[in-house]
Design a protein around this motif. Sequence first.
Motif, PDB file in Angstrom:
ATOM      1  N   SER A  41     -27.331  52.174 -26.811  1.00 56.68           N
ATOM      2  CA  SER A  41     -28.165  52.206 -25.615  1.00 56.68           C
ATOM      3  C   SER A  41     -28.677  53.624 -25.362  1.00 56.68           C
ATOM      4  O   SER A  41     -28.062  54.609 -25.787  1.00 56.68           O
ATOM      5  CB  SER A  41     -27.377  51.710 -24.398  1.00 56.68           C
ATOM      6  N   ASP A  43     -28.554  55.529 -22.897  1.00 59.16           N
ATOM      7  CA  ASP A  43     -27.593  56.405 -22.221  1.00 59.16           C
ATOM      8  C   ASP A  43     -26.292  56.567 -23.001  1.00 59.16           C
ATOM      9  O   ASP A  43     -25.380  57.267 -22.559  1.00 59.16           O
ATOM     10  CB  ASP A  43     -27.300  55.897 -20.803  1.00 59.16           C
ATOM     11  N   SER A  45     -23.920  54.486 -23.577  1.00 55.29           N
ATOM     12  CA  SER A  45     -22.729  53.842 -23.024  1.00 55.29           C
ATOM     13  C   SER A  45     -22.362  52.539 -23.725  1.00 55.29           C
ATOM     14  O   SER A  45     -21.228  52.070 -23.584  1.00 55.29           O
ATOM     15  CB  SER A  45     -22.934  53.561 -21.535  1.00 55.29           C
ATOM     16  N   ASN A  87     -31.608  50.427 -20.945  1.00 58.13           N
ATOM     17  CA  ASN A  87     -30.144  50.393 -20.941  1.00 58.13           C
ATOM     18  C   ASN A  87     -29.594  49.006 -20.660  1.00 58.13           C
ATOM     19  O   ASN A  87     -28.437  48.711 -20.991  1.00 58.13           O
ATOM     20  CB  ASN A  87     -29.597  51.376 -19.895  1.00 58.13           C
TER      21      ASN A  87
END
Length: 960
Positions: A41, A43, A45, A87
Amino acid sequence: MSLRSLLWLVGLSVVLSTPLTTAAPSFIEFESGPVRPLALSPDGSRLVATSTPDNRLEIFNVTEAGLQPAAAVSVGMEPVAVAFRSNTEVWVVNHLSDSVSIVRLDGAAPRVIRTLLLGDEPRDIVFAGASGHLRAFITTAHRGQRRTDPALAAVPGAGDPRLTKSRTGRADVWVFDPARLGDRVGGTPLKIVTLFGDTPRALAVSADRNTVYAAVFASGNQTTTVSTGAICPGFASGPCKVRGVDYPGGHLGPATNAAGAKAPQVGLIVKYDQASGHFVDELARNWDAAVRFSLPDKDVFAISATTLAESKAYRHVGTTLFNMAVHPISGKLFVSNTEANNLQRFEGPGVFGSSTVQGHLAESRVSIIEPSAGSVTVRRLNKHIDYAVLPAPLGTANHSLATPMDLSFNADGSKLYVAAFGSSKVGVFDTAALEADSFDPTTASANYITVSGGGPAGLVLDEARQRLYVLTRFDNAVSVIDVISGTETAHLSMFNPEPAAIVNGRPVLYDAQLTSSNGEAACASCHLFGDMDQLAWDLGNPDDEVTDNALPIKLGLGVFVSQFRLNINGTGDLRSFHPMKGPMTTQTLRGMANHGAMHWRGDRTNGSFGADTRTRPPFNARLSFRNFIGAFEGLLGRAETLSEADINRFADFALAVAMPPNPIRNLDNSLTPTQARGRKFYFGCDSKLPITCKGDVPPVGQGHVSDGIAGVKDFGFTCNGCHVLKPAAGFFGTDGQQSFEFLAQIVKIPQLRNMYQKVGMFGAPDMALVNPGNNGNQGPQVRGFGFLNDGSTDTLFRFFDAEVFNPDPAGTQGFFRGDAQRREVESFMFAFDSDLPPVVGQQLTLGATRNAAISKRLALLLARAAAPYPSKLLGSGARECDVVAKGVVSGVERGWLYEPKTQRFRPDRVAAATRSLAQLEKNAATPGSELTFTCVPYGSGRRVALDRNLDGVLNGDQLP
């Protein structure tokens, strides 16, 4: 009329007439090749992975401690690629379902919110374009039921795939605007971009996100076959004229094998030479007169993400292109590929014939494209291999990388990671050294990373945590690599429904460390993901012996041989296999279980494990497959014979791989009027033969040719007389026997399920045994091999004009009534019956939107679940598919299986009540409760919908 009423009328009579069923397989292996199976993703995460055999997207939380399995969501069949749009949104490419699943990761649970429908066999996906308005690009083959959907009539590039038209690109890129998908079933693309290449695979995006690069998968290498009919008689003879055209000479030879047995007259592989501008053979003879087309060899295309127009094409990148990555600083495009060596002839030691391709089938490479200059630089990954030394010296394989696939750069582009699918390694390269070709594999290999599980296919670099995530396809798992130490720190298995025999046997197809002495050659060098490389190879062996042929031969030959003195098989002996067989196109490994003896001639009826001496089909396919064991030494260059245990597990795996559904035939398994007329002719019911049919089925005993070789019988014969179509017996064009086709060799009658894959070569000279047609130069083509055993026949239409079918086209002896009838049979060939019906894999996601088109498609899926389908693969009493429904209820994914007899859906909990279609539709209309219906193979429904591991405890009853 309501949808339920429509289903009742369509399906009830079918259900009542369906015979009692026997057990069908709960899992069918398709061996779809992974393309982009991992994504991180934005970000950082979450990591997502495609679980291809389980038809799921696995979701992992990325923590400082490592990967933590978080959830899984059911998608389409055979997911092979995945990309994050944001995301919280992921798009998954489903290779067999011809679809993209749009998955939301927020909310109560991950769920599919929409399913996009595409062309045939989609492979990769990227997002590109202006910031805040990205477009989705997806590669597909230039065919499939969706691209001819009338609902897409206004979409630029949609429509007829033009299977019979010359100079037609066969590579499609579907482009969607995620913000404007429309309310039509399957979404509405902005455009279908067609590129002048064969089926595409990989995509990449430029650093500024304004350009999308698309790569052709089996793009060829400018080789083609000159037919025997355009080669002067004899071996190494001087020039001659054939039908008024000058040709440069005879066959390359040698004229006999080492024992002196005369070789058959065969075709010749030639290659376009860039320096001279001609198609030449090993002796540099000019064969332009025999090649009536050109091969531009466009491998990688640049597409504007704004205008959606092709802006450039890059040539001579490689024969088979796997994956691509853009250097983050220079913008250069790196392409993992292999280059086939099919111009070189012969397997074996290469003594008598002075040539061998042993161990040197396809070189593993990375090609580097400089987009602005248009230059292509090729780098061999295994330049330490000396192919002249056979077998390779001990230790050579330790430094080799086979079948390079996914690529990943670090942030500054100084390091490149390469997933070596056939080596269980990840290559680690200093990018500058790779570009300069200054690396030494014998020392660079010290940095290669060994990965457990086998078959590293996907790479994602998590530079913030100094980790590399690797998807290993052999065991369906994800490895975590510490890039500082170069060691594997974790190996997380995903659920795998594949039988143990498939998991255990798969490595023998791909693992070059196991199958060759140099660590580069494997069966998968040509049989890409169990299929074809779209090339021809001359893999005869002049050092080998003539062997016996015990297979029955259709169309008796005694009179023909004596009357015309045909030099059959070189020796004149009908019952022999000469070891020098000439060019043969690579055949698929899919759907072999009922084919009997292997190879184009059926010559694997004899071998290391004995001979199949039975005189009637079905023949022993497993014995024939095991008789390939000699190829590991003679062709792949293994230092010693493969173990019997290894060839046995290879056979168990390979004979389980199935053909995919036909992408040309209507989804309801019906035929167009043209195809139906072609099928009727196929059975002799609309030909010049004296056959009276009921429907399209001839009376018993009519339309078949004689077995054996005593004299001539039934010269008037049907297509089905040789190419037996009998799905309940597993016969789709072949029952394992051989036939005489006025060729120089007796060949096995081939199966006909994948004719649509061979389209793309148009142009042939005027030759003996084929009636004259359009023999002018047809210009640029996307491929150099077509039909017939050596790939020298450009189209089925031309094949149907052979003199064997039409000895007197103007009189009464012709097989066909004219060109229109030839076109009808050609059309049927492309829509030929197969082990699985066309609807298998097809999907629909129900949400809040309702319209007539959605109701019609859902009715189609449920009606096909009630329709009988004769198939040996699926067992007696089979139906076209099982319909499963998947969706989220109370934060948990639930499954239902449609039962055609009751027209209700069985849930995945024993205590839960069955649901009606109306009940499921009502739930699906609630936001967050979307429901996806999928037609899975008959027999797989219980596993997919209700009991994932078939342990007898339903999925819902195993939840907390």
